[in-house]
Write a protein that holds these residues in place. Structure first.
Motif, short mmCIF file in Angstrom:
data_model
loop_
_atom_site.label_atom_id
_atom_site.label_comp_id
_atom_site.label_asym_id
_atom_site.label_seq_id
_atom_site.Cartn_x
_atom_site.Cartn_y
_atom_site.Cartn_z
N VAL A 166 39.86 42.59 45.47
CA VAL A 166 41.19 42.48 46.27
C VAL A 166 42.25 41.71 46.14
N LEU A 167 43.99 41.72 46.49
CA LEU A 167 44.80 40.85 46.67
C LEU A 167 44.13 39.53 47.21
N GLN A 168 44.38 38.56 47.47
CA GLN A 168 44.36 37.69 47.45
C GLN A 168 44.37 37.62 49.53
N HIS A 169 45.51 37.85 49.72
CA HIS A 169 46.52 38.20 50.73
C HIS A 169 45.56 39.18 51.68
N GLY A 173 41.67 34.70 57.32
CA GLY A 173 40.63 34.15 58.21
C GLY A 173 39.64 33.16 57.11
N ALA A 174 40.18 32.90 55.49
CA ALA A 174 39.17 32.02 55.12
C ALA A 174 39.23 30.89 55.47
N ARG A 175 38.09 30.20 55.65
CA ARG A 175 37.90 28.34 56.38
C ARG A 175 37.30 27.68 56.53
N THR A 176 37.23 26.49 56.05
CA THR A 176 36.86 25.51 55.93
C THR A 176 36.64 24.41 56.27
N TYR A 177 36.29 23.72 57.63
CA TYR A 177 36.19 22.62 57.67
C TYR A 177 35.51 21.21 58.08
N VAL A 193 37.75 40.91 54.75
CA VAL A 193 38.21 41.48 53.93
C VAL A 193 38.96 43.46 54.04
N ASP A 194 40.26 43.06 53.87
CA ASP A 194 40.71 45.05 53.77
C ASP A 194 40.44 44.87 55.37
N GLY A 195 41.15 44.03 56.08
CA GLY A 195 40.46 44.42 57.78
C GLY A 195 39.07 44.75 58.10
N LYS A 196 38.12 44.59 57.21
CA LYS A 196 36.50 44.37 57.31
C LYS A 196 35.89 43.25 58.35
N PRO A 197 35.27 42.69 58.86
CA PRO A 197 34.94 41.49 59.68
C PRO A 197 33.76 41.23 58.21
N LEU A 198 34.04 39.59 57.84
CA LEU A 198 33.09 39.63 56.34
C LEU A 198 31.49 39.81 56.80
N SER A 199 30.79 39.40 58.63
CA SER A 199 30.21 39.30 58.98
C SER A 199 28.83 41.05 58.85
N GLU A 200 29.98 41.78 58.03
CA GLU A 200 29.33 43.33 58.36
C GLU A 200 29.56 43.50 56.91
N LEU A 201 29.15 42.72 56.18
CA LEU A 201 29.62 42.52 54.40
C LEU A 201 28.14 42.05 53.81
N ILE A 202 27.92 40.77 55.23
CA ILE A 202 26.92 39.57 53.93
C ILE A 202 25.55 40.32 54.70
#
Length: 334
Positions: A166-169, A173-177, A193-202
Motif C-alpha cells: 500500500v502507499l505509505q500514507h 499510527g506507526a509508532r516507536t517509543y 493498514v488501509d483502515g484495518k487494525p494491524l492487531s487483526e492482521l498479525i
C-alpha cells in the motif's frame, strides 16, 4: 515571499551531508529568510553556501561562518547535526564519548551566546544522550529541546507499507517509543493498514508472527541497513524530519511523529526518550501513550532501563553531574 517567521535559524554541521540537506529543506519550506550555516570546516561550508545561492531561492538572506559566537548570537532556533556519524559495525552508543563532548560544548555555547533561544533540535547520535547533555548545559527548558526520534516511526510505516503493498500514507499510527537505538520499543497496537487494525492482521497469512518479528528487526536495524547499502549513515531522512520538527517549533505545520523529549513522570524519570508529543510554537509537550498493550509497555520499560544505564555511564564520564544535581546546573530541570 511569505515565510513562517523572520527569526534566525542556525544549522550546525552545515558542511556535512545532513546539515547541507537541512539547509536546503529549510529554504524550500520557507521557514525563515534568515539562515545561518555554521561548521568548523570552512571549504565545505562555503561550498554549501554557494550551492544554496545557485538554487536561486527568493528572499533568502543566507550567511555562513566558522565562528560560533557569530553564528549563535541572536539565534532563535538551532538544529545541530554537528557530531561524528555512525560507521559500519558501530552502534549509536559507540559515539557517546566524542559526541557527548560535542553536545556539552553545544549546550555551553547556547547558554553563553543565545540564552534566549526558542528551540533546539539535536540530530547527532546517540540522540537520546546528546540531547540530555545539551539540555542540561544549555539552561533551556525541557520543552525547548527535542531530538530526532520520528525516524524510527517512519521506518516502521515504510516497512509495513512495503509488506502490504500500500502507499505509505495508508499506514497510520506507526509508532516507536523509548530509545533511538536497538533497544527501541516498536508499537503495533495503534497501527492501521488501509483502515484495518494491524492487531487483526498479525498472526494471519497476511502477516505471520514470524514476518512481524522479522519486520520489527528491519525497523530496529534500519539505520545499519542504510550504512550497508550506501556506505554511510542516513542523511536524507534525518534532514527532512529534523527540519519538519524545527519548522513546527517555528510555527509551521504540526509535526506528525513522536519526538525525543524530556520525560519525567511516575513511571519514567529524568530521561530523554521518544514519546508522543505536541510540538508547536510553545515547544514540546508530552501526551499520554494510548492503546498500548502490556507487552509493549514491558518493551518500553526495557528501553528506559537501557537509557538509564547510558545516563549512568555519562555521569561516570563527567559529561553531566549526578541526577540529584541536575537542577543546580539547569534550574529548569525539576
Amino acid at each position: 515571499m511569505d515565510f513562517v517567521c523572520n527569526d534566525k535559524l542556525v544549522i550546525v554541521g552545515a558542511a556535512g551531508m545532513i546539515g547541507s540537506n537541512m539547509a536546503q529543506i529549510a529554504s524550500v519550506m520557507h521557514l525563515t529568510p534568515n539562515l545561518c550555516l555554521f561548521d568548523v570546516y570552512e571549504p565545505g561550508l562555503e561550498g554549501v553556501y554557494e550551492e544554496l545561492r545557485h538554487c536561486g531561492f527568493d528572499g533568502m538572506n543566507i550567511h555562513y561562518t566558522t565562528d560560533v559566537k557569530e553564528a549563535f548570537t541572536g539565534a532563535k532556533y538551532i538544529v545541530s547535526s554537528g557530531g561524528a556519524p555512525r560507521k559500519a559495525g558501530m552502534t549509536r552508543e559507540d559515539l557517546i564519548s566524542g559526541n557527548g563532548e560535542i553536545a556539552k560544548q553545544l549546550g555551553e555555547n547556547i547558554r553563553k551566546y543565545c540564552p534566549d533561544l526558542e528551540h533546539l533540535t539535536i540530530i547527532f547520535n546517540p540522540a537520546d544522550i546528546t540531547g540530555i547533555i545539551a539540555l542540561l548545559h544549555s539552561g533551556l527548558k525541557p520543552s525547548q529541546v527535542t531530538t530526532l526520534a520520528g525516524l524510527d516511526s517512519t521506518r516502521l510505516q515504510s516497512e509495513l507499507a512495503k509488506h502490504f503493498g500500500v502507499l505509505q500514507h495508508e499506514v497510520t499510527g506507526a509508532r516507536t517509543y523509548g530509545g533511538h537505538g536497538e533497544q527501541m520499543a516498536v508499537f503495533g497496537s495503534s497501527v492501521k493498514v488501509d483502515g484495518k487494525p494491524l492487531s487483526e492482521l498479525i498472526g494471519t497469512d497476511k502477516l505471520t508472527d514470524e514476518q512481524w518479528a522479522e519486520l520489527r528487526q528491519r525497523v530496529i536495524k534500519g539505520g545499519a541497513n542504510i550504512i550497508k547499502l550506501r556506505g554511510r549513515s542516513s542523511f536524507q531522512s534525518p534532514a527532512q524530519l529534523s527540519i519538519e520538527m524545527i519548522g513546527a517549533a517555528m510555527g509551521g505545520p504540526a509535526f506528525r511523529w513522536p519526538v525525543g523529549t524530556y520525560v519525567s513522570n511516575d513511571r519514567y524519570d529524568h530521561v530523554m526518550m521518544a514519546w508522543e508529543t505536541v510540538l508547536d510554537r510553545n515547544g514540546a509537550h508530552i501526551k499520554p501513550i494510548e492503546h498500548a498493550t502490556d507487552e509493549e509497555m514491558k518493551e518500553l520499560d526495557a528501553s528506559y532501563k537501557h537509557l538509564q544505564d547510558q545516563i549512568d555511564n555519562i555521569i561516570k564520564m563527567g559529561l553531566i553531574p549526578s541526577v540529584d544535581k541536575w537542577s543546580e546546573l539547569n534550574p529548569n530541570i525539576k
